[in-house]
Design a protein around this motif. Structure first.
Motif, PDB file in Angstrom:
ATOM      1  N   THR A  15       0.733  -1.280   0.100  1.00 22.25           N
ATOM      2  CA  THR A  15      -0.132  -0.019  -0.011  1.00 22.25           C
ATOM      3  C   THR A  15       0.877   1.233   0.071  1.00 22.25           C
ATOM      4  OG1 THR A  15      -0.073  -0.118   2.516  1.00 22.25           O
ATOM      5  CG2 THR A  15      -1.866  -1.232   1.358  1.00 22.25           C
ATOM      6  N   ALA A  16       0.479   2.293  -0.267  1.00 20.94           N
ATOM      7  CA  ALA A  16       1.026   3.515  -0.412  1.00 20.94           C
ATOM      8  C   ALA A  16       0.012   4.663  -0.006  1.00 20.94           C
ATOM      9  CB  ALA A  16       1.602   3.798  -1.855  1.00 20.94           C
ATOM     10  N   GLN A  17       0.852   5.913   0.688  1.00 17.65           N
ATOM     11  CA  GLN A  17      -0.177   6.897   1.438  1.00 17.65           C
ATOM     12  C   GLN A  17      -0.553   7.755   0.084  1.00 17.65           C
ATOM     13  OE1 GLN A  17       3.381   7.978   3.485  1.00 17.65           O
ATOM     14  NE2 GLN A  17       3.369  10.021   2.437  1.00 17.65           N
ATOM     15  N   VAL A  18      -1.270   8.688   0.656  1.00 20.70           N
ATOM     16  CA  VAL A  18      -1.595   9.853  -0.162  1.00 20.70           C
ATOM     17  C   VAL A  18      -0.535  10.885  -0.684  1.00 20.70           C
ATOM     18  CG1 VAL A  18      -3.372  11.934  -0.552  1.00 20.70           C
ATOM     19  CG2 VAL A  18      -4.137   9.852   0.803  1.00 20.70           C
ATOM     20  N   SER A  19      -0.398  11.192  -1.606  1.00 19.80           N
ATOM     21  CA  SER A  19       0.809  12.025  -2.324  1.00 19.80           C
ATOM     22  C   SER A  19       0.722  13.056  -1.951  1.00 19.80           C
ATOM     23  CB  SER A  19       1.113  11.918  -3.706  1.00 19.80           C
ATOM     24  OG  SER A  19      -0.094  12.841  -4.511  1.00 19.80           O
ATOM     25  N   LEU A  20       1.916  13.909  -1.811  1.00 17.38           N
ATOM     26  CA  LEU A  20       2.290  15.372  -1.353  1.00 17.38           C
ATOM     27  C   LEU A  20       1.525  16.126  -2.347  1.00 17.38           C
ATOM     28  CD1 LEU A  20       3.346  17.707   0.043  1.00 17.38           C
ATOM     29  CD2 LEU A  20       5.531  17.439  -1.314  1.00 17.38           C
ATOM     30  N   GLN A  21       1.530  15.807  -3.719  1.00 17.01           N
ATOM     31  CA  GLN A  21       0.863  16.781  -4.470  1.00 17.01           C
ATOM     32  C   GLN A  21      -0.567  16.804  -4.480  1.00 17.01           C
ATOM     33  OE1 GLN A  21       2.454  18.789  -6.908  1.00 17.01           O
ATOM     34  NE2 GLN A  21       0.333  19.778  -7.054  1.00 17.01           N
ATOM     35  N   THR A  22      -1.235  15.760  -4.366  1.00 19.33           N
ATOM     36  CA  THR A  22      -2.731  15.471  -3.929  1.00 19.33           C
ATOM     37  C   THR A  22      -3.262  16.611  -2.865  1.00 19.33           C
ATOM     38  OG1 THR A  22      -2.916  13.269  -4.877  1.00 19.33           O
ATOM     39  CG2 THR A  22      -4.454  14.198  -3.486  1.00 19.33           C
ATOM     40  N   PHE A  23      -2.453  16.743  -1.915  1.00 21.61           N
ATOM     41  CA  PHE A  23      -2.683  17.269  -0.846  1.00 21.61           C
ATOM     42  C   PHE A  23      -2.354  18.777  -1.150  1.00 21.61           C
ATOM     43  CE2 PHE A  23      -1.712  13.874   2.264  1.00 21.61           C
ATOM     44  CZ  PHE A  23      -3.064  13.772   2.938  1.00 21.61           C
ATOM     45  N   LEU A  24      -1.663  19.046  -1.932  1.00 17.90           N
ATOM     46  CA  LEU A  24      -1.227  20.452  -2.062  1.00 17.90           C
ATOM     47  C   LEU A  24      -2.366  21.110  -3.141  1.00 17.90           C
ATOM     48  CD1 LEU A  24       2.726  20.301  -2.907  1.00 17.90           C
ATOM     49  CD2 LEU A  24       1.444  21.790  -1.263  1.00 17.90           C
ATOM     50  N   THR A  25      -2.945  20.283  -3.954  1.00 13.03           N
ATOM     51  CA  THR A  25      -3.801  20.566  -4.929  1.00 13.03           C
ATOM     52  C   THR A  25      -5.248  21.005  -4.325  1.00 13.03           C
ATOM     53  OG1 THR A  25      -3.023  19.368  -6.876  1.00 13.03           O
ATOM     54  CG2 THR A  25      -5.324  20.023  -6.810  1.00 13.03           C
ATOM     55  N   ILE A  26      -5.338  20.211  -3.379  1.00  9.61           N
ATOM     56  CA  ILE A  26      -6.565  20.242  -2.439  1.00  9.61           C
ATOM     57  C   ILE A  26      -6.428  21.472  -1.468  1.00  9.61           C
ATOM     58  CG2 ILE A  26      -8.372  19.193  -0.919  1.00  9.61           C
ATOM     59  CD1 ILE A  26      -7.258  16.529  -2.093  1.00  9.61           C
ATOM     60  N   PHE A  27      -5.315  21.609  -0.788  1.00 15.85           N
ATOM     61  CA  PHE A  27      -5.226  22.595   0.198  1.00 15.85           C
ATOM     62  C   PHE A  27      -5.093  24.065  -0.495  1.00 15.85           C
ATOM     63  CE2 PHE A  27      -2.751  20.104   3.466  1.00 15.85           C
ATOM     64  CZ  PHE A  27      -3.987  19.237   3.822  1.00 15.85           C
ATOM     65  N   GLN A  28      -4.532  24.140  -1.626  1.00 11.97           N
ATOM     66  CA  GLN A  28      -4.266  25.159  -2.443  1.00 11.97           C
ATOM     67  C   GLN A  28      -5.824  25.812  -3.045  1.00 11.97           C
ATOM     68  OE1 GLN A  28      -0.925  25.558  -4.968  1.00 11.97           O
ATOM     69  NE2 GLN A  28       0.431  25.067  -3.125  1.00 11.97           N
TER      70      GLN A  28
END
Length: 283
Positions: free
Chosen positions: A60-73
């Motif tokens: 398994t793998a965690q949620v990516s940094l880029q995914t979080f950045l897109t949503i947070f921004q």
């Protein structure tokens, strides 16, 4: 200001449970057979359990940094309040990645109203927190109230669980190879719980019937206020045993509701088929 609740798929809540609530669930990644799949999107828990029974190794793998950045921004640009209740940092790096994304977002949008909360919970223990947060947001409650309630629930949420085959815990480094072999041979069922967001073995019990009874006993020892609570039970493709446990609880306690769902593909990849977990709020 709009309040947006964010979670990840380790909460083990299917979409129908969250219908109509302002909750977005980010899929973690499941890897096997030289392919990657998004949890709850293009792979089901049943597929993972079937593969595990055939001896497949699931990663398994965690949620990516880029995914979080897109949503947070995006939330920052829309002037939204975003509250992310995260899967336990003791079991995944997702919380740490979200904190990094929060830091980078606030460098660009200093006024971004982001709240990243480590629930230190997993599966439906985590799911109950997310579900209540979504309900509170839908009812128009303030972000501070939602966060306070979520933190309180996180601190009080109990996870009591057992597994059908110690081999899967051995693969995840939770028990030794010898213990896994002997436990399987003697039909020993480990009883585990969570301490500070990490799995902790507590007892060894012989036989399925006894372990179910002991799960109810532990619940009664840790909570003397079960009446009116919503209890949750998650299972690794063993619905019948989950229903049996639920019936044992209903026979003794007037609980508000018992939510039963399957352990999702990500957590199930580490706990294996036959996992049974009980979640409730301690005193």
């Amino acid at each position: 200001m709009t309040i947006r609740i964010l979670a990840d798929s380790a909460c083990d809540l299917p979409p129908e449970r969250l219908a109509g609530l302002p909750v977005e669930v980010l899929p973690l990644t499941v890897q096997y057979d030289n392919a990657e799949y998004k949890d709850q999107v293009d792979i089901s828990p049943e597929t993972v359990y079937s593969a595990m029974r055939k001896g497949e190794i699931i990663k398994t793998a965690q949620v990516s940094l880029q995914t979080f950045l897109t949503i947070f921004q995006e939330a920052a640009k829309e002037d939204e309040t975003l509250i992310y209740f995260a899967f336990s940092s003791g079991l995944s790096g997702t919380f740490s990645t979200a904190k990094l994304a929060e830091q980078q977002t606030k460098e660009k949008y200093p006024e971004a109203d982001l709240h990243i909360i480590d629930t230190k919970c997993a599966s439906l223990g985590y799911g109950l927190i997310v579900l209540k947060a979504g309900q509170m947001a839908a009812e128009g409650m303030d972000a501070s109230e939602i966060i306070k309630h979520g933190i309180d629930q996180s601190a009080r949420m109990e996870h009591i669980f057992t597994v059908d085959d110690l081999e899967f815990l051995y693969r995840g480094g939770r028990v030794s190879k010898t213990a896994a072999f002997i436990g399987t041979m003697l039909k020993i069922k480990p009883l585990l719980d969570m301490e500070d967001g990490k799995l902790v073995p507590r007892e060894k019990i012989r036989g399925t019937k006894r372990v179910l009874g002991r799960m109810v006993e532990v619940m009664e020892e840790r909570s003397h206020n079960l009446e009116g609570q919503t209890i949750a039970i998650s299972h690794g493709d063993c619905r019948e045993r989950a229903e049996q446990l639920a019936e044992m609880i209903r026979d003794k306690h007037n609980v508000k509701d018992i939510v039963i769902e399957m352990v999702g593909a990500v957590i199930g990849a580490h706990s294996g088929p036959g996992t049974l977990a009980l979640f409730f709020l301690k005193d």
